[in-house]
Design a protein around this motif. Structure first.
Motif, PDB file in Angstrom:
ATOM      1  N   TYR A 140       0.805  -1.216   0.000  1.00 38.91           N
ATOM      2  CA  TYR A 140       0.000   0.000   0.000  1.00 38.91           C
ATOM      3  C   TYR A 140       0.838   1.265   0.000  1.00 38.91           C
ATOM      4  CZ  TYR A 140      -4.198  -2.743   1.027  1.00 38.91           C
ATOM      5  OH  TYR A 140      -5.250  -3.629   0.963  1.00 38.91           O
ATOM      6  N   SER A 141       2.137   1.135   0.254  1.00 36.06           N
ATOM      7  CA  SER A 141       2.949   2.343   0.427  1.00 36.06           C
ATOM      8  C   SER A 141       4.252   2.322  -0.357  1.00 36.06           C
ATOM      9  CB  SER A 141       3.267   2.535   1.915  1.00 36.06           C
ATOM     10  OG  SER A 141       3.943   1.398   2.435  1.00 36.06           O
ATOM     11  N   ALA A 142       4.490   1.296  -1.154  1.00 37.90           N
ATOM     12  CA  ALA A 142       5.762   1.167  -1.864  1.00 37.90           C
ATOM     13  C   ALA A 142       6.052   2.400  -2.716  1.00 37.90           C
ATOM     14  CB  ALA A 142       5.752  -0.079  -2.743  1.00 37.90           C
ATOM     15  N   GLY A 143       7.211   3.010  -2.496  1.00 40.36           N
ATOM     16  CA  GLY A 143       7.630   4.164  -3.268  1.00 40.36           C
ATOM     17  C   GLY A 143       6.925   5.458  -2.910  1.00 40.36           C
ATOM     18  N   MET A 144       6.184   5.460  -1.790  1.00 36.58           N
ATOM     19  CA  MET A 144       5.423   6.642  -1.399  1.00 36.58           C
ATOM     20  C   MET A 144       5.848   7.115  -0.008  1.00 36.58           C
ATOM     21  SD  MET A 144       1.689   5.181  -2.596  1.00 36.58           S
ATOM     22  CE  MET A 144       0.804   6.726  -2.377  1.00 36.58           C
ATOM     23  N   THR A 145       5.642   8.385   0.261  1.00 40.03           N
ATOM     24  CA  THR A 145       5.872   8.914   1.604  1.00 40.03           C
ATOM     25  C   THR A 145       4.651   8.598   2.468  1.00 40.03           C
ATOM     26  OG1 THR A 145       4.848  11.056   1.152  1.00 40.03           O
ATOM     27  CG2 THR A 145       7.195  10.802   0.602  1.00 40.03           C
ATOM     28  N   PRO A 146       4.794   8.644   3.795  1.00 41.47           N
ATOM     29  CA  PRO A 146       3.621   8.444   4.655  1.00 41.47           C
ATOM     30  C   PRO A 146       2.478   9.396   4.312  1.00 41.47           C
ATOM     31  CG  PRO A 146       5.608   8.288   5.963  1.00 41.47           C
ATOM     32  CD  PRO A 146       6.040   8.722   4.584  1.00 41.47           C
ATOM     33  N   ALA A 147       2.797  10.648   4.019  1.00 42.13           N
ATOM     34  CA  ALA A 147       1.744  11.614   3.691  1.00 42.13           C
ATOM     35  C   ALA A 147       0.986  11.212   2.434  1.00 42.13           C
ATOM     36  CB  ALA A 147       2.353  13.008   3.517  1.00 42.13           C
ATOM     37  N   GLU A 148       1.690  10.637   1.460  1.00 37.36           N
ATOM     38  CA  GLU A 148       1.045  10.222   0.213  1.00 37.36           C
ATOM     39  C   GLU A 148       0.222   8.951   0.396  1.00 37.36           C
ATOM     40  OE1 GLU A 148       4.412  11.839  -2.972  1.00 37.36           O
ATOM     41  OE2 GLU A 148       4.641   9.876  -2.017  1.00 37.36           O
ATOM     42  N   ALA A 149       0.722   8.024   1.185  1.00 42.88           N
ATOM     43  CA  ALA A 149       0.084   6.714   1.299  1.00 42.88           C
ATOM     44  C   ALA A 149      -0.998   6.652   2.370  1.00 42.88           C
ATOM     45  CB  ALA A 149       1.147   5.648   1.583  1.00 42.88           C
ATOM     46  N   ALA A 150      -0.907   7.490   3.382  1.00 39.32           N
ATOM     47  CA  ALA A 150      -1.791   7.369   4.546  1.00 39.32           C
ATOM     48  C   ALA A 150      -3.281   7.432   4.215  1.00 39.32           C
ATOM     49  CB  ALA A 150      -1.426   8.428   5.586  1.00 39.32           C
ATOM     50  N   PRO A 151      -3.756   8.366   3.387  1.00 40.00           N
ATOM     51  CA  PRO A 151      -5.201   8.388   3.104  1.00 40.00           C
ATOM     52  C   PRO A 151      -5.710   7.069   2.533  1.00 40.00           C
ATOM     53  CG  PRO A 151      -4.161  10.412   2.348  1.00 40.00           C
ATOM     54  CD  PRO A 151      -3.048   9.482   2.718  1.00 40.00           C
ATOM     55  N   ARG A 152      -4.960   6.521   1.601  1.00 38.58           N
ATOM     56  CA  ARG A 152      -5.347   5.241   1.014  1.00 38.58           C
ATOM     57  C   ARG A 152      -5.316   4.128   2.053  1.00 38.58           C
ATOM     58  NH1 ARG A 152      -1.564   1.790  -3.103  1.00 38.58           N
ATOM     59  NH2 ARG A 152      -3.059   0.157  -3.642  1.00 38.58           N
ATOM     60  N   ILE A 153      -4.305   4.129   2.898  1.00 41.09           N
ATOM     61  CA  ILE A 153      -4.155   3.078   3.907  1.00 41.09           C
ATOM     62  C   ILE A 153      -5.270   3.140   4.936  1.00 41.09           C
ATOM     63  CG2 ILE A 153      -2.721   2.403   5.873  1.00 41.09           C
ATOM     64  CD1 ILE A 153      -0.282   2.893   4.118  1.00 41.09           C
ATOM     65  N   VAL A 154      -5.644   4.325   5.351  1.00 39.20           N
ATOM     66  CA  VAL A 154      -6.719   4.469   6.339  1.00 39.20           C
ATOM     67  C   VAL A 154      -8.043   3.964   5.760  1.00 39.20           C
ATOM     68  CG1 VAL A 154      -8.087   6.137   7.649  1.00 39.20           C
ATOM     69  CG2 VAL A 154      -5.589   6.315   7.595  1.00 39.20           C
ATOM     70  N   ARG A 155      -8.331   4.339   4.513  1.00 36.82           N
ATOM     71  CA  ARG A 155      -9.562   3.854   3.873  1.00 36.82           C
ATOM     72  C   ARG A 155      -9.537   2.336   3.737  1.00 36.82           C
ATOM     73  NH1 ARG A 155      -8.533   8.279   0.416  1.00 36.82           N
ATOM     74  NH2 ARG A 155      -7.721   6.835  -1.169  1.00 36.82           N
ATOM     75  N   ALA A 156      -8.396   1.811   3.300  1.00 41.29           N
ATOM     76  CA  ALA A 156      -8.286   0.371   3.111  1.00 41.29           C
ATOM     77  C   ALA A 156      -8.397  -0.377   4.432  1.00 41.29           C
ATOM     78  CB  ALA A 156      -6.960   0.041   2.425  1.00 41.29           C
ATOM     79  N   SER A 157      -7.827   0.173   5.501  1.00 45.11           N
ATOM     80  CA  SER A 157      -7.900  -0.477   6.807  1.00 45.11           C
ATOM     81  C   SER A 157      -9.341  -0.602   7.275  1.00 45.11           C
ATOM     82  CB  SER A 157      -7.085   0.310   7.840  1.00 45.11           C
ATOM     83  OG  SER A 157      -5.710   0.322   7.498  1.00 45.11           O
ATOM     84  N   ARG A 158     -10.111   0.443   7.069  1.00 48.59           N
ATOM     85  CA  ARG A 158     -11.522   0.413   7.449  1.00 48.59           C
ATOM     86  C   ARG A 158     -12.264  -0.655   6.633  1.00 48.59           C
ATOM     87  NH1 ARG A 158     -11.982   5.571   7.866  1.00 48.59           N
ATOM     88  NH2 ARG A 158     -12.342   5.915   5.646  1.00 48.59           N
ATOM     89  N   LYS A 159     -11.967  -0.734   5.339  1.00 46.67           N
ATOM     90  CA  LYS A 159     -12.632  -1.702   4.468  1.00 46.67           C
ATOM     91  C   LYS A 159     -12.243  -3.136   4.813  1.00 46.67           C
ATOM     92  CE  LYS A 159     -13.200  -2.958  -0.400  1.00 46.67           C
ATOM     93  NZ  LYS A 159     -12.855  -2.604  -1.815  1.00 46.67           N
ATOM     94  N   VAL A 160     -10.943  -3.377   5.023  1.00 45.52           N
ATOM     95  CA  VAL A 160     -10.482  -4.730   5.337  1.00 45.52           C
ATOM     96  C   VAL A 160     -11.055  -5.201   6.666  1.00 45.52           C
ATOM     97  CG1 VAL A 160      -8.454  -6.142   5.858  1.00 45.52           C
ATOM     98  CG2 VAL A 160      -8.381  -4.523   3.959  1.00 45.52           C
ATOM     99  N   ALA A 161     -11.066  -4.321   7.664  1.00 46.01           N
ATOM    100  CA  ALA A 161     -11.607  -4.693   8.970  1.00 46.01           C
ATOM    101  C   ALA A 161     -13.084  -5.073   8.860  1.00 46.01           C
ATOM    102  CB  ALA A 161     -11.430  -3.541   9.957  1.00 46.01           C
ATOM    103  N   LYS A 162     -13.859  -4.311   8.095  1.00 42.10           N
ATOM    104  CA  LYS A 162     -15.273  -4.626   7.919  1.00 42.10           C
ATOM    105  C   LYS A 162     -15.460  -5.948   7.194  1.00 42.10           C
ATOM    106  CE  LYS A 162     -17.126   0.096   7.940  1.00 42.10           C
ATOM    107  NZ  LYS A 162     -17.821   1.142   7.130  1.00 42.10           N
ATOM    108  N   THR A 163     -14.614  -6.215   6.203  1.00 40.00           N
ATOM    109  CA  THR A 163     -14.712  -7.465   5.456  1.00 40.00           C
ATOM    110  C   THR A 163     -14.418  -8.667   6.349  1.00 40.00           C
ATOM    111  OG1 THR A 163     -14.088  -6.380   3.382  1.00 40.00           O
ATOM    112  CG2 THR A 163     -13.808  -8.768   3.498  1.00 40.00           C
ATOM    113  N   VAL A 164     -13.363  -8.563   7.154  1.00 38.75           N
ATOM    114  CA  VAL A 164     -13.014  -9.655   8.068  1.00 38.75           C
ATOM    115  C   VAL A 164     -14.164  -9.922   9.034  1.00 38.75           C
ATOM    116  CG1 VAL A 164     -11.496 -10.310   9.976  1.00 38.75           C
ATOM    117  CG2 VAL A 164     -10.522  -9.330   7.891  1.00 38.75           C
TER     118      VAL A 164
END
Length: 435
Positions: A140-164
């Motif tokens: 989710y973050s390869a080649g990106m800074t935390p600032a660039e990757a964080a929005p995507r990661i936060v959204r994905a974390s919410r989605k993955v948790a709900k799916t599980v």
């Protein structure tokens, strides 16, 4: 009982489990959403027209090189519609479903409600990436800074948790590894208690193929070099060569599996990856067929004995990433150790992970014969190491998410051990370093 295994094939998992169940006399079949490049399913033409159409659309969607974007959208839409027909056909034929890689035919709540209402047995099998918290995954973050990757990661974390948690609600059992089970709220079946179904193999022995003299031949075959830590692995090899070690380093990328297998038969050992939460992923398992040991780096190596019974741990040189160089050096220096480790790995996959034996364990799940020793409680998990990401990168990402999105973004509420691990990670990273 008639069992369907679907809808994603990974390294022969589905095909091998089907064969294992059939060896036990179980009526088992597979439906997978696209043709695998290694053609694991040899019964495609025996399937119904609607299943073959669904699979053909998925294969076209994943074609390389890809179709233009509008065509890909149309193919995906068409496959999504056909998936409903596949589902409705399946409910007339099957009593139990084993869903692999966290996916179903339609990936909808309605599908799970329907199967539950009809009294179908449902088992989900996670293979890692689909259930792992995204902030622990370099994908989710390869080649990106935390600032660039964080929005995507936060959204994905919410989605993955709900799916599980949706899977937990409707499935009779969810199979997952302790290194990727952080989002569970209920007990799950420890993936290591089940194993990877591998077929019977007649590969040459290590003693016959190991180098007797000359450079030690080391194979590295990364599917995604950046995530596998290939740059760091190359640096380790360069360092050892500089120190005088005679090494023939072979790196394969994007080649047919037949070529990989040829090199496995010729090499002395393999280096799998630098950041892994399992001692033996699919490439290391394939190497074990040939009696070739694998060097595997990963932060979970410090936790594996805590969460996995000794007899369930696949043999490999599984070490912390910073120990990779000394471990590779040991396998070069100590031929006896190298051969013994490879032989142990081969015995393990041909015995403990033989497709028929793994199928016996899944049959026990289907029959609700699950010993307590197979179950893993998410409340006891404390591991928050990364896959495809260094500890430094993980700490920076965790700090940025906490500072900008808060504690809730990690989806770990009510899990004291994991919350304590997260607090520890935050304490090791200055608050202003990535602001």
């Amino acid at each position: 009982m008639k069992v369907l295994i679907a809808p994603v094939e990974t390294a022969g998992f589905v095909a091998n489990l089907v064969q294992g169940l059939r060896q036990l006399g179980v009526d088992a079949e597979s439906y997978v959403s696209e043709r695998h490049s290694f053609s694991y399913d040899v019964e495609e033409e025996k399937k119904s027209l609607i299943v073959r159409l669904w699979r053909h659309l998925g294969t076209l969607f994943k074609r390389t090189p890809p179709f233009p974007f509008p065509v890909r959208v149309a193919l995906l839409a068409a496959q999504s519609v056909v998936a409903w027909f596949v589902l409705f056909r399946s409910v007339r034929l099957f009593d139990a479903y084993i869903f692999v890689a966290g996916k179903t035919f339609t990936n909808t709540r309605f599908e799970l409600r329907l199967l539950h209402f009809l009294g179908k047995k449902i088992i989900f099998v996670s293979l890692g990436s689909e259930s792992r918290p995204p902030y622990m995954s370099g994908g989710y973050s390869a080649g990106m800074t935390p600032a660039e990757a964080a929005p995507r990661i936060v959204r994905a974390s919410r989605k993955v948790a709900k799916t599980v948690q949706l899977q937990e609600r409707y499935a009779h059992y969810v199979v997952n590894a302790p290194g990727t089970g952080q989002f569970h709220r209920k007990n799950f079946v420890n993936w290591f208690s089940m194993g990877v179904p591998v077929p019977e193999a007649q590969e040459p022995s290590l003693e016959d193929d190991a180098s007797k003299s000359g450079p030690v031949r080391i194979l590295h075959s990364p599917s995604k070099p950046l995530l596998k830590g290939s740059n760091e692995i190359r640096a380790v090899i360069a360092s050892l060569k500089h120190k005088g070690y005679a090494i023939d380093f072979i790196e394969l990328k994007g080649v047919p599996n037949a070529e990989v297998r040829e090199e496995l038969a010729r090499c002395d050992f393999v280096i799998d990856q630098l950041y892994s939460d399992t001692p033996m992923a699919f490439f290391a398992t394939e190497a074990a067929h040939y009696g070739k040991p694998a060097v595997v780096g990963g932060y979970f190596s410090a936790f594996v004995n805590q969460y996995v019974d000794r007899g369930d741990i696949p043999p490999s040189a599984y070490v912390l990433p910073e120990q990779l160089e000394e471990t590779v050096a040991r396998l070069i220096d100590d031929r006896r150790y190298r051969i013994e480790l490879g032989s142990d790995a081969r015995r393990f996959v041909r015995g403990r992970w033989h497709s028929r034996i793994v199928a016996q364990r899944y049959l026990r799940l289907l029959n609700d014969e699950v010993p307590d020793s197979w179950l893993c409680s998410p409340e006891n998990l404390s591991y928050l190491g990364g896959v495809g990401v260094s500890e430094k990168e993980l700490k920076a990402m965790v700090r940025y998410i906490f500072d900008h999105y808060g504690w809730e973004a990690f989806q770990l509420k009510g899990k004291p051990a994991l919350e304590a691990s997260l607090t520890d990670l935050l304490s090791q990273q200055p608050a202003d370093e990535n602001a």
